[in-house]
Enzyme design. Structure first.
Site: not given
Length: 102
Positions: A64-66
């Site tokens: 997961v990231c932005r």
């Protein structure tokens, strides 16, 4: 390499169903300080290569990231080390579930 993906609502539904997902948030410290998925482990993208030994090759990890781009890079790095990964599309911008401050 074909990158496997999962939608944020699928991650949320799986967590709500009591499934134990191994989530790794690869955002920077200031980003996770604004909130992250409660069960996620924080490993910034820049540290992924140095921290591969913290991951179990028998498990699958949801990255997961932005927005989904850095987590895609993290998936490529980890997959090249035979780590089973899946990228959460849309990242935290698309996450509607609970967040926690760590």
């Amino acid at each position: 390499m074909l990158l496997r993906t999962i939608e944020p609502n699928e991650v949320e539904r799986s967590l709500n169903d009591g499934n134990n997902l191994n989530i790794i948030d690869v955002r920077e410290n200031d980003e996770v300080a604004q909130g992250m998925i409660p069960t996620a482990k924080h490993i910034p993208l820049g540290e992924i290569s140095d921290r591969i030994n913290e991951l179990d090759r028998d498990k699958e990890y949801v990255m997961v990231c932005r927005s989904g781009k850095r987590s895609e890079k993290a998936c490529a790095i980890l997959a090249s080390h035979n780590i089973n990964v899946i990228n959460m599309t849309g990242g935290m911008l698309s996450w509607k579930g609970k967040t926690t401050i760590k």
